[in-house]
Design a protein around this motif. Structure first.
Motif, PDB file in Angstrom:
ATOM      1  N   LEU A   2       0.782  -1.262   0.095  1.00  0.00           N
ATOM      2  CA  LEU A   2       0.201  -0.004   0.049  1.00  0.00           C
ATOM      3  C   LEU A   2       0.987   1.272  -0.250  1.00  0.00           C
ATOM      4  O   LEU A   2       0.737   2.083  -0.876  1.00  0.00           O
ATOM      5  N   THR A   3       1.747   1.262   0.778  1.00  0.00           N
ATOM      6  CA  THR A   3       2.614   2.577   0.993  1.00  0.00           C
ATOM      7  C   THR A   3       3.836   2.095   1.796  1.00  0.00           C
ATOM      8  O   THR A   3       3.858   1.209   2.682  1.00  0.00           O
ATOM      9  N   GLY A   4       5.223   2.993   1.300  1.00  0.00           N
ATOM     10  CA  GLY A   4       6.165   2.453   1.900  1.00  0.00           C
ATOM     11  C   GLY A   4       6.615   3.562   3.056  1.00  0.00           C
ATOM     12  O   GLY A   4       6.135   4.710   3.096  1.00  0.00           O
ATOM     13  N   TYR A   5       7.715   3.134   3.895  1.00  0.00           N
ATOM     14  CA  TYR A   5       8.203   3.997   4.972  1.00  0.00           C
ATOM     15  C   TYR A   5       9.579   4.299   4.932  1.00  0.00           C
ATOM     16  O   TYR A   5      10.227   4.316   5.845  1.00  0.00           O
ATOM     17  N   GLN A   6      10.113   4.301   3.796  1.00  0.00           N
ATOM     18  CA  GLN A   6      11.567   4.615   3.407  1.00  0.00           C
ATOM     19  C   GLN A   6      11.748   5.223   2.088  1.00  0.00           C
ATOM     20  O   GLN A   6      10.956   5.165   1.211  1.00  0.00           O
ATOM     21  N   ALA A   7      12.777   6.004   2.053  1.00  0.00           N
ATOM     22  CA  ALA A   7      12.790   6.519   0.794  1.00  0.00           C
ATOM     23  C   ALA A   7      13.514   5.433  -0.310  1.00  0.00           C
ATOM     24  O   ALA A   7      14.397   4.876   0.209  1.00  0.00           O
ATOM     25  N   GLY A   8      13.146   5.793  -1.539  1.00  0.00           N
ATOM     26  CA  GLY A   8      13.376   4.799  -2.589  1.00  0.00           C
ATOM     27  C   GLY A   8      12.586   3.559  -2.720  1.00  0.00           C
ATOM     28  O   GLY A   8      12.220   3.030  -1.699  1.00  0.00           O
ATOM     29  N   LEU A   9      12.839   2.979  -4.037  1.00  0.00           N
ATOM     30  CA  LEU A   9      11.865   1.817  -4.222  1.00  0.00           C
ATOM     31  C   LEU A   9      12.913   0.746  -4.258  1.00  0.00           C
ATOM     32  O   LEU A   9      12.341  -0.397  -4.400  1.00  0.00           O
ATOM     33  N   SER A  10      14.001   0.900  -4.722  1.00  0.00           N
ATOM     34  CA  SER A  10      15.019  -0.355  -5.053  1.00  0.00           C
ATOM     35  C   SER A  10      15.751  -1.002  -3.661  1.00  0.00           C
ATOM     36  O   SER A  10      16.331  -1.937  -4.051  1.00  0.00           O
ATOM     37  N   LYS A  11      15.616  -0.431  -2.705  1.00  0.00           N
ATOM     38  CA  LYS A  11      16.042  -1.193  -1.587  1.00  0.00           C
ATOM     39  C   LYS A  11      14.785  -1.835  -0.635  1.00  0.00           C
ATOM     40  O   LYS A  11      13.599  -1.282  -0.391  1.00  0.00           O
ATOM     41  N   ARG A  12      14.995  -3.135  -0.193  1.00  0.00           N
ATOM     42  CA  ARG A  12      14.083  -3.706   0.930  1.00  0.00           C
ATOM     43  C   ARG A  12      14.041  -2.472   2.238  1.00  0.00           C
ATOM     44  O   ARG A  12      15.024  -1.935   2.728  1.00  0.00           O
ATOM     45  N   GLY A  13      12.841  -2.355   2.475  1.00  0.00           N
ATOM     46  CA  GLY A  13      12.207  -1.730   3.620  1.00  0.00           C
ATOM     47  C   GLY A  13      10.827  -1.770   4.129  1.00  0.00           C
ATOM     48  O   GLY A  13      10.215  -2.560   3.363  1.00  0.00           O
ATOM     49  N   PRO A  14      10.330  -1.307   5.064  1.00  0.00           N
ATOM     50  CA  PRO A  14       8.985  -1.436   5.552  1.00  0.00           C
ATOM     51  C   PRO A  14       7.944  -0.899   4.663  1.00  0.00           C
ATOM     52  O   PRO A  14       8.131   0.444   4.254  1.00  0.00           O
ATOM     53  N   TRP A  15       6.940  -2.021   4.480  1.00  0.00           N
ATOM     54  CA  TRP A  15       5.611  -1.330   3.761  1.00  0.00           C
ATOM     55  C   TRP A  15       4.426  -1.799   4.486  1.00  0.00           C
ATOM     56  O   TRP A  15       4.615  -3.009   5.003  1.00  0.00           O
ATOM     57  N   LEU A  16       3.465  -1.056   4.413  1.00  0.00           N
ATOM     58  CA  LEU A  16       2.244  -1.449   4.794  1.00  0.00           C
ATOM     59  C   LEU A  16       1.478  -2.519   3.837  1.00  0.00           C
ATOM     60  O   LEU A  16       1.508  -1.834   2.683  1.00  0.00           O
ATOM     61  N   ALA A  17       1.536  -3.702   3.967  1.00  0.00           N
ATOM     62  CA  ALA A  17       1.371  -4.590   3.025  1.00  0.00           C
ATOM     63  C   ALA A  17      -0.203  -5.261   3.322  1.00  0.00           C
ATOM     64  O   ALA A  17      -0.502  -5.475   4.647  1.00  0.00           O
ATOM     65  N   VAL A  18      -0.846  -6.198   2.316  1.00  0.00           N
ATOM     66  CA  VAL A  18      -1.915  -6.795   2.574  1.00  0.00           C
ATOM     67  C   VAL A  18      -1.714  -8.316   1.860  1.00  0.00           C
ATOM     68  O   VAL A  18      -1.321  -8.337   0.694  1.00  0.00           O
ATOM     69  N   ARG A  19      -2.235  -9.040   2.688  1.00  0.00           N
ATOM     70  CA  ARG A  19      -2.383 -10.534   2.094  1.00  0.00           C
ATOM     71  C   ARG A  19      -3.604 -11.159   2.419  1.00  0.00           C
ATOM     72  O   ARG A  19      -4.314 -10.555   3.285  1.00  0.00           O
ATOM     73  N   ALA A  20      -3.827 -12.014   1.547  1.00  0.00           N
ATOM     74  CA  ALA A  20      -5.072 -12.879   1.742  1.00  0.00           C
ATOM     75  C   ALA A  20      -4.843 -13.951   2.890  1.00  0.00           C
ATOM     76  O   ALA A  20      -3.859 -14.660   2.539  1.00  0.00           O
ATOM     77  N   ASP A  21      -6.137 -14.188   3.753  1.00  0.00           N
ATOM     78  CA  ASP A  21      -5.904 -15.219   4.457  1.00  0.00           C
ATOM     79  C   ASP A  21      -7.288 -15.909   4.724  1.00  0.00           C
ATOM     80  O   ASP A  21      -8.333 -15.442   5.345  1.00  0.00           O
ATOM     81  N   GLY A  22      -7.634 -16.825   3.687  1.00  0.00           N
ATOM     82  CA  GLY A  22      -8.848 -17.283   3.426  1.00  0.00           C
ATOM     83  C   GLY A  22      -9.708 -16.466   2.941  1.00  0.00           C
ATOM     84  O   GLY A  22      -9.511 -15.626   1.964  1.00  0.00           O
ATOM     85  N   ASP A  23     -10.821 -16.068   3.583  1.00  0.00           N
ATOM     86  CA  ASP A  23     -12.035 -15.195   3.374  1.00  0.00           C
ATOM     87  C   ASP A  23     -11.788 -13.585   3.979  1.00  0.00           C
ATOM     88  O   ASP A  23     -12.669 -12.743   3.777  1.00  0.00           O
ATOM     89  N   GLU A  24     -10.573 -13.354   4.445  1.00  0.00           N
ATOM     90  CA  GLU A  24     -10.382 -12.105   5.132  1.00  0.00           C
ATOM     91  C   GLU A  24      -8.852 -11.513   4.547  1.00  0.00           C
ATOM     92  O   GLU A  24      -7.976 -12.358   4.166  1.00  0.00           O
ATOM     93  N   LEU A  25      -8.738 -10.472   4.916  1.00  0.00           N
ATOM     94  CA  LEU A  25      -7.413  -9.865   4.353  1.00  0.00           C
ATOM     95  C   LEU A  25      -6.653  -9.410   5.724  1.00  0.00           C
ATOM     96  O   LEU A  25      -7.087  -8.932   6.534  1.00  0.00           O
TER      97      LEU A  25
END
Length: 360
Positions: free
Chosen positions: A152-175
């Motif tokens: 959804l959105t990142g919390y560090q400058a730049g896109l090419s390095k690994r860093g913290p992101w607010l992310a969503v995954r499916a878990d059965g019928d919920e997110l």
């Protein structure tokens, strides 16, 4: 030249070189053009084979000359009725999920830098659970895509390095929403440039901002062409060119003799991936990528991958990429060892646009 048998084939005897005291056979070399493989190497690809009879030489030449037609693949059969049934399942599933949103927050605030804690709290407060459930990627049966990760959105400058992101995954019928360490540039589903897909703070964006067309009906003829697998017509209508290799694959032809055995796989993948495309959005999608590259002070005048063509297990793989050099929006086949790609949310047909057309 002198040669010896090795099972059912003939091989040149390196010790005899061209000594004609041994069995005499013909060596047939077939040449492929320059720059056909990874990195566009300068060497010419020249497979050789040894044959015993003069007639076999003629046969080899005929096979070589006609391989494009002999090895031509059949494009997947278009089935608009099936596509409409699939769309109906997905739209119904999206609307049902949005009406009874099931979203679980499992966010560890300590996973983001302290200076970003307020931003994280704001994003969680503005999380539009209904829109998130509606837009999350689906499989052809309408279920949440099991392997999808939406950044959804990142919390560090730049896109090419690994860093913290607010992310969503499916878990059965919920997110499930959490903070994950991701490389932003490598994500198929990255929504930081399309916050209206998940944030209440951006509910008022116009249809043209969301879809790049003023209303859904303007997209209907293009999507109808894609449903009929008239991909070339849909791309042309939107001013999108394809390079010679992709043009060959769209017609089912091998791009070269060297890679002819992958033609079936590549043609099938190309049709499967481009049928979800919104060709009129490609130019704007490339501009977003250029803006990000320029902000990061990285080269911004080169192709960016959309998806891989599959089939090869090597590190450098064939990709379908988007390019707008020379002023033309163009899809091109490139070879790359990078996992960077243009997020699908920028170039695929938006889920709410398809739902709008389905309801009409």
């Amino acid at each position: 030249m002198a040669a010896r048998r090795d099972g059912d084939t003939w091989v040149r005897d390196v010790e005899l070189e061209y000594d004609i005291d041994g069995e005499v056979v013909f060596e047939v070399s077939t040449l492929e053009g320059r720059g056909d493989g990874p990195g566009n190497p300068p060497a010419v690809w020249a497979p050789r084979r040894l044959v015993r009879e003069p007639e076999a030489v003629v046969d080899a030449i005929r096979l070589w000359h006609g391989y494009r037609d002999m090895l031509r693949a059949t494009a997947p059969r278009a089935d608009p009725a099936r596509r409409q049934a699939e769309l109906a399942r997905q739209v119904e599933a999206r609307r049902s999920a949005a009406a009874a949103a099931r979203v679980r927050l499992a966010v560890d605030a300590s996973a983001v830098p302290p200076q970003q804690s307020r931003a994280l709290a704001r994003h969680l407060a503005e999380l539009d659970q209904a829109q998130l459930c509606f837009h999350f990627p689906r499989d052809r049966f309408g279920r949440y895509a099991k392997s999808a990760v939406v950044a959804l959105t990142g919390y560090q400058a730049g896109l090419s390095k690994r860093g913290p992101w607010l992310a969503v995954r499916a878990d059965g019928d919920e997110l499930a929403v959490s903070v994950e360490a991701l490389i932003g540039a490598n994500q198929d589903h990255r929504w930081d440039r399309l916050p209206w897909l998940w944030s209440t703070a951006h509910r008022d964006v116009t249809a043209e901002q969301r879809w790049q067309v003023p209303d859904a009906d303007q997209a209907r003829p293009i999507l109808a062409l894609l449903d009929r697998h008239a991909l070339a017509d849909a791309l042309t209508r939107c001013g999108v060119d394809v390079d010679t290799r992709l043009a060959a694959l769209l017609d089912g032809y091998p791009i070269s003799y060297q890679y002819a055995r992958y033609t079936d796989t590549w043609v099938k993948t190309l049709y499967e991936q481009l049928r979800t495309c919104a060709p009129w959005r490609l130019a704007a999608a490339y501009q977003v990528w250029q803006d990000e590259r320029q902000t990061a002070r990285r080269p911004a005048a080169e192709p960016i991958a959309l998806f891989g063509l599959k089939g090869l297990s090597q590190s450098v793989k064939p990709m379908v990429a988007l390019d707008t050099r020379d002023g033309a929006c163009r899809l091109t086949m490139t070879w790359s060892g990078s996992n960077a790609r243009l997020t699908r949310a920028l170039w695929e047909c938006p889920a709410d646009l398809k739902a709008e057309l389905h309801a009409a």
